[in-house]
Write an enzyme that holds these catalytic residues in place. Sequence first.
Site, mmCIF file in Angstrom:
data_model
loop_
_atom_site.group_PDB
_atom_site.id
_atom_site.type_symbol
_atom_site.label_atom_id
_atom_site.label_comp_id
_atom_site.label_asym_id
_atom_site.label_seq_id
_atom_site.Cartn_x
_atom_site.Cartn_y
_atom_site.Cartn_z
ATOM 1 C CB CYS A 195 43.506 31.422 42.043
ATOM 2 S SG CYS A 195 43.718 32.726 40.829
ATOM 3 C CG LEU A 196 37.946 34.437 42.141
ATOM 4 C CD1 LEU A 196 37.477 35.878 42.061
ATOM 5 C CD2 LEU A 196 36.798 33.529 42.562
ATOM 6 C CD GLN A 217 42.434 36.979 39.184
ATOM 7 O OE1 GLN A 217 42.500 37.816 40.083
ATOM 8 N NE2 GLN A 217 42.031 35.735 39.394
ATOM 9 C CG HIS A 247 46.769 37.222 39.735
ATOM 10 N ND1 HIS A 247 46.610 36.173 38.864
ATOM 11 C CD2 HIS A 247 46.030 36.905 40.823
ATOM 12 C CE1 HIS A 247 45.825 35.253 39.415
ATOM 13 N NE2 HIS A 247 45.455 35.672 40.615
ATOM 14 C CG HIS A 266 46.801 35.126 45.334
ATOM 15 N ND1 HIS A 266 46.641 33.755 45.437
ATOM 16 C CD2 HIS A 266 46.044 35.497 44.274
ATOM 17 C CE1 HIS A 266 45.841 33.339 44.466
ATOM 18 N NE2 HIS A 266 45.458 34.376 43.745
ATOM 19 C CD GLU A 267 44.328 38.964 44.228
ATOM 20 O OE1 GLU A 267 44.405 38.963 42.990
ATOM 21 O OE2 GLU A 267 43.656 38.126 44.861
ATOM 22 N N GLY A 294 39.670 38.714 46.522
ATOM 23 C CA GLY A 294 40.651 39.549 45.839
ATOM 24 C C GLY A 294 40.575 39.313 44.343
HETATM 25 NI NI NI Z 1 44.311 34.566 41.962
#
Ligand code: NI
Length: 184
Positions: A94-95, A51, A140, A136-137, A46
């Site tokens: 998380c990236l 990001q 963000h 989660h997304e 995701g």
């Molecule tokens: Ni994340």
Amino acid sequence: MAIRPILCLPDPRLRAASENVGVVDDEVRALMDDMLETMYDAPGIGLAAIQIGVAKRVIVIDLAKKDDPPAPQCFADPEILERSEDASVYEEGCLSIPDYYEEVSRPAKVRVRFLDRNNERREIEAEGLLATCLQHEIDHLDGKLFIDHLSRLKRERAIKKFAKASRLNEPATPRGPEIREKLG
Ligand code: NI
């Protein structure tokens, strides 16, 4: 399509609230394509637009298993309409917080309204990994990270670790084999 650099903690842009796109036009679709390519390259399951430094309410998700064909899903202006009372716990990553994983408890099911890639308004009932990933997304898009769901002690420890690594220009955690899925 282009692979774009992913912002990492403690980049302050990750704390910014993103704005609705209103309409999914060619420009938003081009953003979705870049996000998918960036997510697949990472690799992650995701990614939220912020990001890659774009403060728009756009997220992409692909939960296809490793050997299955890709199954990209794009969401613009997603809104959580309902959350279940029952919770589920998932070990999230998380990236933007590379190689850091902790268990997070979230509502097990959510109903989400969004615009799809064709600008159609849709609603889905999500459960399991999709419910976790969507929450989660969407966090963000509100400048929230999964570490905000941890205890204060754990959160502060993680923030300190990544702040120090960024000062020293080193990874906060040693790069290991990618055995766990990254939510993005
Ligand atoms: Ni994340």
